[in-house]
Design an enzyme around this catalytic site. Sequence first.
Site, mmCIF file in Angstrom:
data_model
loop_
_atom_site.group_PDB
_atom_site.id
_atom_site.type_symbol
_atom_site.label_atom_id
_atom_site.label_comp_id
_atom_site.label_asym_id
_atom_site.label_seq_id
_atom_site.Cartn_x
_atom_site.Cartn_y
_atom_site.Cartn_z
ATOM 1 N N GLY A 1 0.786 -1.228 0.000
ATOM 2 C CA GLY A 1 0.000 0.000 0.000
ATOM 3 C C GLY A 1 0.816 1.274 0.000
ATOM 4 O O GLY A 1 0.252 2.366 -0.135
ATOM 5 N N TYR A 2 2.129 1.189 0.156
ATOM 6 C CA TYR A 2 2.974 2.387 0.087
ATOM 7 C C TYR A 2 3.210 2.726 -1.379
ATOM 8 O O TYR A 2 3.934 2.022 -2.091
ATOM 9 C CB TYR A 2 4.317 2.161 0.787
ATOM 10 C CG TYR A 2 4.242 1.913 2.271
ATOM 11 C CD1 TYR A 2 3.133 2.289 3.023
ATOM 12 C CD2 TYR A 2 5.294 1.296 2.945
ATOM 13 C CE1 TYR A 2 3.071 2.052 4.382
ATOM 14 C CE2 TYR A 2 5.241 1.063 4.311
ATOM 15 C CZ TYR A 2 4.125 1.437 5.019
ATOM 16 O OH TYR A 2 4.068 1.204 6.372
ATOM 17 N N SER A 3 2.586 3.808 -1.815
ATOM 18 C CA SER A 3 2.710 4.266 -3.198
ATOM 19 C C SER A 3 2.316 3.186 -4.196
ATOM 20 O O SER A 3 2.942 3.026 -5.245
ATOM 21 C CB SER A 3 4.132 4.771 -3.491
ATOM 22 O OG SER A 3 4.454 5.863 -2.659
ATOM 23 N N ALA A 4 1.274 2.415 -3.853
ATOM 24 C CA ALA A 4 0.719 1.389 -4.747
ATOM 25 C C ALA A 4 1.796 0.438 -5.269
ATOM 26 O O ALA A 4 1.822 0.079 -6.444
ATOM 27 C CB ALA A 4 -0.021 2.048 -5.909
#
Length: 341
Positions: A61-64
């Site tokens: 979920g960090y920067s997709a």
Amino acid sequence: MDYRTLGGSGLKIPALTLGTATFGGGSEFLRKWGATDIAEATRLVDICLELGCTMFDTADGYSAGLSEEILGQAIKGRRDAVILATKTGMPMGPGPNEIGTSRAKIIASCEASLKRLGTDHVDLYQLHAFDALTPIEEMLAALDALIRAGKIRYYGVSNYSGWHLMKMLALADRHGLPRPVIHQAYYTLVARDFEWELMPLGLDQNVGTLVWSPLSGAKLSGKIGRTKRPPQDSRLATDASWPVPEDRLYAVTDALETVSAEVGRSIPQVALAWLLARPTISSVIIGARNEAQLRDNLAACTLKLTPEQTAALDAASAIPPAYPYWHQRRTMMTRNPPPVM
């Protein structure tokens, strides 16, 4: 670097872990934290390995997924020298099955993370948030399948409440499945709610803690205090930092400034050293935008506070216990002592 066990496992990990939410800056919100590119990330990894910080924490979920991709490039050719941790559960797209921790999501997300990281396994796989719509037995079965396939070594959870975690532990025991060994949680001098239920649970069930945002979104970075306003170019001047009442924040920064002057160390080092001495802590996740910040934070593992300094920080950061904890302390302290006061 001090090494500790990863919760109830036999794996040794460093007391400090580099968090990589700042890698990529793939959204307006995350760019306020940082936008570290591959070259900068590689330099930060170099410094970490030089100083014995061998564990790196990321999430899909960090920067997709961009954070995982950059970390994968930064560790390329030295996978055996590092301990990799990633997470899943946050939204990865608009679809109804692109969020949560269903069996389908856990397995597909793990496969995608391995590809982005450029590895055939991760050492620690974590469920990023509790999914009340998925049966816990389904989550456990998916995680067990990944362990049996050799794609993850251990698993943990993040941001669970006490009953969420205890239910997962109980069901894992009932079905003879691997238990979560770690809980990644928010814990800092200005936010000590973790101590009421999650810390005692961790002690009782041998679940370790990975601390995220130990400086409370840079509020304990030394850039803010009773007489210091946040710089305009700092994330402190944006909504990318966690809310803390000013009176509470300044009571803590006053105490940190005093102890910092006594020991001749930076304010972040003092705040991190306080955390490292707390019960259940397996590792504290630090972030850094540059080499200077990283080296300063990593030096915290060499600082040991005196009992008097710890007591001063405890007093400045103390908050009244919520119910039923205030009642337990008033009536049953001798039979039910808290892990910290």
